[in-house]
Design an enzyme around this catalytic site. Structure first.
Site, PDB file in Angstrom:
ATOM      1  N   ARG A  68       7.475 -19.473 -10.255  1.00 54.81           N
ATOM      2  CA  ARG A  68       8.593 -20.410 -10.112  1.00 54.81           C
ATOM      3  C   ARG A  68       8.149 -21.817  -9.702  1.00 54.81           C
ATOM      4  O   ARG A  68       8.853 -22.773  -9.945  1.00 54.81           O
ATOM      5  CB  ARG A  68       9.619 -19.847  -9.124  1.00 54.81           C
TER       6      ARG A  68
ATOM      7  N   ASP B 106      11.650 -18.875 -13.926  1.00 59.94           N
ATOM      8  CA  ASP B 106      12.140 -17.730 -13.164  1.00 59.94           C
ATOM      9  C   ASP B 106      12.255 -16.578 -14.162  1.00 59.94           C
ATOM     10  O   ASP B 106      13.141 -16.561 -15.018  1.00 59.94           O
ATOM     11  CB  ASP B 106      13.508 -18.077 -12.563  1.00 59.94           C
TER      12      ASP B 106
ATOM     13  N   LYS C 109     -11.988   1.325 -10.091  1.00 58.24           N
ATOM     14  CA  LYS C 109     -13.235   1.239  -9.320  1.00 58.24           C
ATOM     15  C   LYS C 109     -14.317   2.042 -10.038  1.00 58.24           C
ATOM     16  O   LYS C 109     -14.071   3.148 -10.509  1.00 58.24           O
ATOM     17  CB  LYS C 109     -13.030   1.776  -7.897  1.00 58.24           C
TER      18      LYS C 109
ATOM     19  N   ASP D 269       2.045   3.194   1.284  1.00 56.96           N
ATOM     20  CA  ASP D 269       1.131   2.143   0.837  1.00 56.96           C
ATOM     21  C   ASP D 269      -0.165   2.719   0.263  1.00 56.96           C
ATOM     22  O   ASP D 269      -0.725   2.165  -0.679  1.00 56.96           O
ATOM     23  CB  ASP D 269       0.817   1.204   2.020  1.00 56.96           C
TER      24      ASP D 269
ATOM     25  N   HIS E 197      -5.151   0.216  -8.665  1.00 57.52           N
ATOM     26  CA  HIS E 197      -6.458  -0.436  -8.853  1.00 57.52           C
ATOM     27  C   HIS E 197      -7.619   0.481  -8.483  1.00 57.52           C
ATOM     28  O   HIS E 197      -8.732   0.265  -8.914  1.00 57.52           O
ATOM     29  CB  HIS E 197      -6.528  -1.776  -8.109  1.00 57.52           C
TER      30      HIS E 197
ATOM     31  N   LYS F 188       1.590  -1.269  -8.259  1.00 59.92           N
ATOM     32  CA  LYS F 188       2.278  -0.431  -7.296  1.00 59.92           C
ATOM     33  C   LYS F 188       2.998  -1.310  -6.270  1.00 59.92           C
ATOM     34  O   LYS F 188       2.564  -2.458  -6.105  1.00 59.92           O
ATOM     35  CB  LYS F 188       1.291   0.496  -6.596  1.00 59.92           C
TER      36      LYS F 188
ATOM     37  N   HIS G  28      -3.177   5.619  -4.068  1.00 64.13           N
ATOM     38  CA  HIS G  28      -4.639   5.701  -4.130  1.00 64.13           C
ATOM     39  C   HIS G  28      -5.159   7.091  -3.729  1.00 64.13           C
ATOM     40  O   HIS G  28      -5.982   7.676  -4.438  1.00 64.13           O
ATOM     41  CB  HIS G  28      -5.281   4.651  -3.230  1.00 64.13           C
TER      42      HIS G  28
ATOM     43  N   LYS H 213      -5.420   1.650   8.990  1.00 66.06           N
ATOM     44  CA  LYS H 213      -5.858   0.257   9.161  1.00 66.06           C
ATOM     45  C   LYS H 213      -6.441   0.118  10.562  1.00 66.06           C
ATOM     46  O   LYS H 213      -6.130   0.897  11.453  1.00 66.06           O
ATOM     47  CB  LYS H 213      -4.657  -0.682   9.011  1.00 66.06           C
TER      48      LYS H 213
HETATM   49  C1  BG6 Z   1      -3.637  -1.863  -1.527  1.00 61.63           C
HETATM   50  C2  BG6 Z   1      -2.854  -1.665  -0.268  1.00 61.63           C
HETATM   51  O1  BG6 Z   1      -3.026  -1.164  -2.582  1.00 61.63           O
HETATM   52  O2  BG6 Z   1      -4.961  -1.369  -1.332  1.00 61.63           O
HETATM   53  C3  BG6 Z   1      -3.533  -2.395   0.891  1.00 61.63           C
HETATM   54  O3  BG6 Z   1      -1.542  -2.169  -0.436  1.00 61.63           O
HETATM   55  C4  BG6 Z   1      -4.972  -1.949   1.019  1.00 61.63           C
HETATM   56  O4  BG6 Z   1      -2.842  -2.141   2.112  1.00 61.63           O
HETATM   57  C5  BG6 Z   1      -5.695  -2.042  -0.330  1.00 61.63           C
HETATM   58  O5  BG6 Z   1      -5.608  -2.790   1.976  1.00 61.63           O
HETATM   59  C6  BG6 Z   1      -7.059  -1.411  -0.253  1.00 61.63           C
HETATM   60  O6  BG6 Z   1      -7.773  -1.673  -1.430  1.00 61.63           O
HETATM   61  P1  BG6 Z   1      -9.365  -1.694  -1.451  1.00 61.63           P
HETATM   62  O7  BG6 Z   1      -9.707  -1.878  -2.876  1.00 61.63           O
HETATM   63  O8  BG6 Z   1      -9.767  -2.852  -0.570  1.00 61.63           O
HETATM   64  O9  BG6 Z   1      -9.810  -0.392  -0.876  1.00 61.63           O
END
Ligand code: BG6
Length: 483
Positions: free
Chosen positions: A41, A84, A174, A227, A170, A140, A232, A331
């Site tokens: 935007r 937008d 890897k 999350d 993602h 995601k 993952h 975390k």
């Molecule tokens: C993201 C999460 O999908 O993956 C984050 O939302 C997290 O909270 C991150 O920190 C971790 O990714 P990576 O590749 O650094 O392990």
């Protein structure tokens, strides 16, 4: 061919997507005719967008990563379009400005806040940009529970056929995650022993040192379960546990992955209390630096948001029944590492005398995804040399450091692989709609259990390994976390 990037000024786009596209450009891996349309935007010109993107690239990857010639090629492909994207009229105008968008191969990549997915997809449909040669990529989280994920899938399906939808996790991009597939299915060694007959336990840990940072608005609603576990961690579980697919193609692989997700043992009120632990970080020390508690980082934080989850689950099928799968993520833990740990069963019988047998340990396979990429197989070996008593035994590691073995290969951003697959239309490393829903259904059971059992996150000091109860979770079953 076009890549239209929505949310191009956002953090993910700047830090990961544009950087990945630039590296693909540098390695001459982008299709020659690819044009990148960056949209957001913010009202600015292409030159300004390129200038700030270049600064971000230099900030994260160092000025030396930028080769002038490659950057010039990259800049020539890219144009910035302020709009937008939830407004069909704005997308229609984009289509009028760039008419080829209405028929050429196009990837629409949503790197925007998830509540904008449905409105943007609908607007793309209305604007005539969701034609049969257009693909949709979404980050995601897909929904925030089973019901909202189903709703979003429905909305998307009205506009894009499922084989044109690419849900990004993602982790699947890897290198070591793909290597897990190679390890399992390009070697005949592991498959025959990859079951309850030989495997005692599996652990998957994604430990992070970072806190929640500036993503608190999202994270405070989501927590670690949504999350990290829903996506993952469960993706890693499904790759570890799936049956061998007949081919490495999108449907064959994802058919097997989804079966694993559907076979996860559901949780209820009693089992969440016994087999899950949640935590929230308090103040502590990381790498010698004091860090504040989650609640003290900013006013108004939710005391019920978990920043740590550990759980024990099982996969209810012939291959895995009875083998505990311990999953853990958090975390502000002691250090950053992601690892899949597989412990094989004890020897059925030791031929060695008791003094020597005491040192015998079960074999372990450790697949380190980060920070370094390495696969280690721990085997028993004779300690070299002579002793009066005979043989001394000790575990040693068959150590394959992928980082060292392929030292001349640059470690790529996971998104480079995924973007390339997207441009080539290969969905194997993307998540199918039934996978997302199966993962949510299992996660929803945990959340219901937590609510019914009134479970609250336990405090843990930043820089530790989470609440002490997480240690008890494995020890109750005679196991311990591999750290
Ligand atoms: C993201 C999460 O999908 O993956 C984050 O939302 C997290 O909270 C991150 O920190 C971790 O990714 P990576 O590749 O650094 O392990």
């Amino acid at each position: 061919m076009f890549l239209v990037l929505y949310g191009a000024t956002g953090d993910l786009a700047q830090r990961m997507l544009l950087a990945s596209l630039y590296f693909l450009e540098r390695d001459r891996l982008l299709p020659d005719d690819l044009r990148i349309l960056a949209t957001a935007r913010t009202n600015q010109k292409t030159a300004e967008f390129l200038r700030s993107s270049r600064e971000r690239l230099a900030l994260h990857h160092g000025e030396t990563a930028i080769e002038e010639k490659a950057w010039e090629r990259f800049a020539r492909r890219l144009s910035y379009h302020p709009l937008d994207a939830t407004d069909a009229a704005a997308l229609t105008r984009l289509g009028d400005d760039v008419p080829a968008l209405k028929e050429a191969q196009t990837v629409h990549y949503l790197s925007v806040a998830p509540h904008l997915y449905a409105p943007i997809v609908e607007a793309l449909g209305e604007a005539g940009l969701a034609h049969p040669r257009a693909r949709l990529a979404m980050e995601k989280p897909i929904g925030e529970d089973g019901e909202s994920a189903r709703r979003l899938n429905e909305t998307v399906a009205r506009v894009f056929a499922e084989d044109r939808v690419y849900r990004v996790d993602h982790y699947l991009g890897k290198e070591t995650v793909q290597n897990l597939i190679a390890l399992r299915f390009a070697n005949s060694l592991f498959e025959p022993i990859w079951s309850r007959a030989h495997i005692e336990q599996v652990q998957i840990t994604i430990a992070e040192q970072i806190g929640v940072g500036d993503r608190a608005a999202y994270y405070d609603q989501a927590g670690a379960l949504k999350d990290m576990v829903q996506n993952h961690l469960l993706q890693l579980v499904s790759l570890v546990a799936m049956e061998p697919p007949a081919r490495f193609d999108p449907d064959a692989v994802r058919d097997e992955k989804v079966k694993v997700l559907r076979a996860l043992k559901p949780f209820d009120r009693a089992s969440v209390a016994a087999d899950t632990v949640t935590g929230q970080y308090g103040a502590g020390v990381i790498d010698g630096e004091p860090v504040p508690a989650y609640l003290e980082e900013a006013p108004g934080r939710n005391p019920l948001t978990e920043t740590f989850v550990a759980l024990r689950t099982e996969i209810m099928n012939w291959r895995w029944r009875g083998v505990p799968f311990y999953l853990r993520t958090g975390k502000r833990l002691a250090y950053r590492y992601t690892e899949i740990f597989i412990q094989f069963r004890d020897l059925p019988h030791s031929i060695f005398p008791p003094e020597t047998s005491a040192g015998i340990r079960p074999n372990q396979l450790v697949i380190r995804l980060q920070p370094e990429e390495r696969v280690t197989l721990q085997v028993m070996s004779k300690v070299p040399g002579l002793t009066q008593e005979g043989m001394n035994l000790r575990p040693v590691s068959l150590d394959l450091s992928l980082t060292e073995a392929f030292a001349d290969h640059r470690r790529r951003i996971a998104y480079e692989r995924l973007l390339l697959d997207l441009l080539h239309g290969d969905a194997t490393l993307f998540v199918r709609r039934d996978e997302v829903v199966a993962a949510w259904d299992w996660i929803d059971g945990i959340r219901r259990g937590w609510r019914d059992a009134d479970m609250r996150p336990r405090p843990y000091p930043a820089g530790s390994w989470g609440p002490a109860a997480a240690i008890a979770l494995t020890e109750r079953h005679g196991h311990s976390w591999h750290e």
